[in-house]
Scaffold this motif. Structure first.
Motif, PDB file in Angstrom:
ATOM      1  N   SER A  11       1.317  -0.295  -3.792  1.00 48.11           N
ATOM      2  CA  SER A  11       0.251  -0.479  -5.132  1.00 48.11           C
ATOM      3  C   SER A  11      -0.999  -0.293  -4.630  1.00 48.11           C
ATOM      4  N   ARG A  37      -6.813  -0.512  -5.803  1.00 46.45           N
ATOM      5  CA  ARG A  37      -5.491  -0.336  -6.325  1.00 46.45           C
ATOM      6  C   ARG A  37      -4.956   1.153  -6.449  1.00 46.45           C
ATOM      7  N   ALA A  38      -3.762   1.794  -6.384  1.00 51.58           N
ATOM      8  CA  ALA A  38      -3.493   2.884  -6.755  1.00 51.58           C
ATOM      9  C   ALA A  38      -3.881   3.279  -8.163  1.00 51.58           C
ATOM     10  N   ARG A  39      -4.123   4.570  -8.520  1.00 56.63           N
ATOM     11  CA  ARG A  39      -4.711   4.778  -9.867  1.00 56.63           C
ATOM     12  C   ARG A  39      -3.610   5.457 -10.819  1.00 56.63           C
ATOM     13  N   HIS A  40      -2.863   6.281 -10.158  1.00 58.01           N
ATOM     14  CA  HIS A  40      -1.725   7.182 -11.157  1.00 58.01           C
ATOM     15  C   HIS A  40      -0.396   6.527 -11.054  1.00 58.01           C
ATOM     16  N   PRO A  41       0.103   6.633 -12.067  1.00 56.71           N
ATOM     17  CA  PRO A  41       1.625   6.042 -12.528  1.00 56.71           C
ATOM     18  C   PRO A  41       2.393   6.932 -11.451  1.00 56.71           C
ATOM     19  N   GLU A  93       2.674  -2.845 -13.936  1.00 54.77           N
ATOM     20  CA  GLU A  93       2.741  -3.497 -12.574  1.00 54.77           C
ATOM     21  C   GLU A  93       2.512  -5.049 -12.709  1.00 54.77           C
ATOM     22  N   VAL A 111       6.103   3.395 -12.580  1.00 53.92           N
ATOM     23  CA  VAL A 111       4.897   2.150 -12.520  1.00 53.92           C
ATOM     24  C   VAL A 111       3.802   2.623 -12.936  1.00 53.92           C
ATOM     25  N   PRO A 124       0.189   1.475 -12.334  1.00 53.27           N
ATOM     26  CA  PRO A 124      -0.657   0.382 -11.409  1.00 53.27           C
ATOM     27  C   PRO A 124      -1.589  -0.094 -12.004  1.00 53.27           C
TER      28      PRO A 124
END
Lengths: 447, 217
Positions: free
Chosen positions: A326, A418-422, B166, B190, B192
């Motif tokens: 994540s 956090r990660a940004r991309h789906p 998420e 997903v 984020p």
């Protein structure tokens, strides 16, 4: 599974065991949840944080006694049902049709890869801790203890082999009050077979994870060996030359990480009769897959537009696969805070495009043991490759006794961007292709 | 797009952003709003029938929250022989997780989920709920616990994207992943940091996802 006289599975396996904790972290990742305080309760975590502030001279005794409380009574070894343990391990995974499964050796890097692919891993080895108060410096006494008590355990569990392990260097504290019955399935447990039958997608591959590392042992019985020492910062010879150490007469799969060939043969038969291709993922030593896994996951992040310039270095059981995903952190798992793992990180950084940040978790095994790699050494290696090091959640003044890090690492990971991309799970094809390109697959379906 | 229970104001900006970026998008009535069925199965069947009657084809039917249940029913409803009227389905924050498949549990999760939503959400939703009234909302909730997407999925013969926010506290990751895995052309996506009401307040990522999905074979 046997009757109600058997010990409950969660009381049989060690809560600090690599297999159990890595499995717990993966279960959380398949549930889409973080894995705080190594799966222990909030109350236990709070107690750990408070206790962690005590001076080591006091904490040492507490830590040893609390850890040792997990050891089961040797007179109850006949009541251990490894079939129930296997059922407990499978039952905790969420129900769904998985596109693949890992079965076999414990490995933190592969646990992260499994999380990225959203597939389960069924451990080949678990640790059954047995209560025993003894002098850690006398492995020979541990061997005799095993001779006396293991037969009841082995008679009650026909499909396992016992790798009784005694590591007075890295497990100095624990082996004073317990002994380690590392237990390997030598055939596919029924619960594993049922789980694979009910939860794999049609034609999904089953990946046999085979760590071929071995160790000199004393063979006690066909299904029972005694291993002086363990993988870490010290070579087998360094253990064997110590006093009161029995002389080995055989080699066997390494107790914690090594694969029992019987499980692989049994799994191969199951796959052949159930229409699932078997893929053999073979390597020597727990550190071996980490570079390939980091490279695969970095490519996967980059393909969807993440910068993938932060390396996260989990250590032994200290890590969180879901938080890793994540935050789109590239995981380079290290098997222990020891020199060989530090050398491996150095090698990974040398072979990879530069990272901007390297966040290191350092598992605290509570002993300033031979071969240990300290905080300054980890930082120096990271700096050598032009990245900025951070020792997450660590109180470096207490290293290697900062036990409270087990209850703090989650807070540190939660602060990462956090990660940004789906994202969609890493495809099994991509994961296996990457492992194959790294030379870790012995054979692959369709190739 | 089929929005969530009796509310559609919260996704208007997402639809407008889609149109602005060249996607011909339609925001359908919310299940339970005046003039639309409160029963999700009925909503889905009516939508499927309308598409057949009009000879319309939809490249992507997006269902949000309980709207995902209606979208799944619409995609699973048999039409006339020929190419499918709905070419692809995107189920965003699909309800109802089996672990919450009773009215009290679902309401409990909805209340818990509200704590992580943007403060801007409630002012968008309140006017819609006011118009629908408690009776219609209650009927939607009762319907939601009876329409199981996993039972509908085998009848959907077009690709299905299951989009999981998420930080969704109403629908679990495990349920979303299970739905995606249950369809032979299913994909889990997903988002984020997102919450159940996604794409509210996150229109750009939504538009990017829709556009990239439309480009998939």
């Amino acid at each position: 599974m046997r009757d109600s006289e058997t010990l409950p599975p969660e009381a049989v396996v060690a809560a600090f065991d690599s297999a159990t904790v890595l499995h717990g972290g993966l279960v959380s990742a398949l549930d889409g949840r973080p894995f705080p305080h190594l799966g222990n309760s909030r109350l236990a975590a709070a107690a750990t944080r408070v206790g962690g502030k005590l001076p080591w001279s006091i904490l040492r005794g507490l830590y040893t006694r609390i850890g040792a409380a997990e050891g089961i009574d040797p007179d109850r070894l006949a009541d251990v049902d490894m079939g129930a343990v296997a059922h407990w391990l499978t039952d905790s995974y969420p129900t769904r049709r998985y596109p693949a499964a890992f079965v076999g050796s414990s490995n933190g890097a592969l646990a992260h890869l499994a999380a990225a692919m959203q597939i389960p891993w069924l451990p080949g080895t678990v640790l059954v801790p047995v209560a025993r108060v003894a002098d850690p410096a006398r492995p020979v006494d541990a061997l005799e203890f095993g001779r006396r008590h293991a037969p009841a355990f082995l008679a009650a569990n026909r499909d396992v082999s016992l790798h009784h392990m005694h590591d007075q260097i890295q497990d100095e504290l624990m082996v004073a009050r317990m002994t380690y019955f590392r237990t390997k399935w030598s055939a596919l447990p029924q619960s594993y077979a049922d789980f694979l039958r009910d939860n794999l997608a049609t034609g999904a591959p089953v990946v046999l994870v085979e760590d071929t590392s071995s160790w000199p042992v004393v063979r006690v019985d066909e299904r029972h060996v005694f291993q002086p020492g363990a993988q870490g910062g010290v070579e087998p010879e360094d253990y064997l030359r110590r006093p009161h150490t029995p002389t080995p007469d055989d080699d066997a799969p390494e107790a914690e990480w090594g694969a029992d060939p019987g499980l692989g043969q049994s799994l191969q038969r199951w796959c052949a009769t159930h229409g699932h291709p078997l893929v053999r993922l073979t390597y020597r030593g727990p550190q071996a897959p980490a570079h390939a896994v980091a490279a695969i996951m970095r490519d996967w992040y980059r393909a969807r537009g993440e910068p993938a310039d932060r390396l996260l270095v989990p250590s032994f059981v200290l890590g969180d696969p879901w938080r890793t995903l994540s935050t789109a952190s590239v995981p380079y798992w290290t098997f222990f805070s020891v020199q060989p793992a530090l050398d491996a990180l150095d090698d990974h950084l040398a072979r990879s495009e530069p990272y901007r940040d390297v966040d290191v978790l350092l598992f605290q095994h509570g002993a300033d043991s031979l071969g240990i790699a300290g905080p300054a050494e980890w930082e120096a290696v990271v700096r050598k490759h032009g990245a900025t090091p951070r020792l997450l959640a660590l109180d470096r003044r207490r290293f290697p006794h900062d036990i409270a890090i087990n209850a703090r690492y989650d807070q540190a990971l939660a602060t990462l961007p956090r990660a940004r991309h789906p994202w969609s799970p890493l495809t099994v094809h991509s994961g296996l292709t990457g492992l194959g390109e790294a030379g870790l697959l012995r054979d692959r379906p369709g190739t | 797009m089929i929005p969530g229970a009796a509310v559609r104001g919260y996704v208007r900006s997402a639809v407008e952003r889609l149109r602005h970026r060249g996607v011909e998008a339609t925001l359908l009535p919310a299940p339970g709003e005046p003039g639309a069925p409160s029963d999700l199965a009925e909503y889905g069947r009516e939508l499927a029938a309308r598409l057949v009657d009009r000879g319309s084809t939809v490249d992507l039917l997006v269902g949000l929250s309980v709207g995902a249940q209606a979208a799944a029913v619409a995609a699973a409803t048999p039409g006339r022989p020929g190419p499918p009227r709905i070419r692809r389905v995107m189920l965003v924050s699909p309800t109802v997780d089996p672990a919450a498949r009773t009215v009290p549990r679902l309401v409990g999760r909805w209340l818990a989920g509200g704590r992580v939503e943007s403060p801007s959400l409630l002012p968008r939703q309140l006017p819609d709920w006011w118009r629908a009234g408690p009776g219609r909302i209650a009927r939607v909730v009762r319907s939601a616990v009876t329409v199981d997407i996993e039972r509908v999925l085998p009848s959907i013969d077009v690709p299905v994207d299951v989009v999981h926010a998420e930080r969704d506290l109403i629908t679990s990751h495990a349920y979303a992943a299970r739905l995606a895995a249950a369809h032979n052309d299913g994909r889990l996506v997903v988002i984020p940091g997102a919450t159940h009401s996604w794409p509210h307040g996150d229109e750009d990522r939504f538009v990017d996802l829709v556009r990239s999905t439309l480009e998939r074979p």
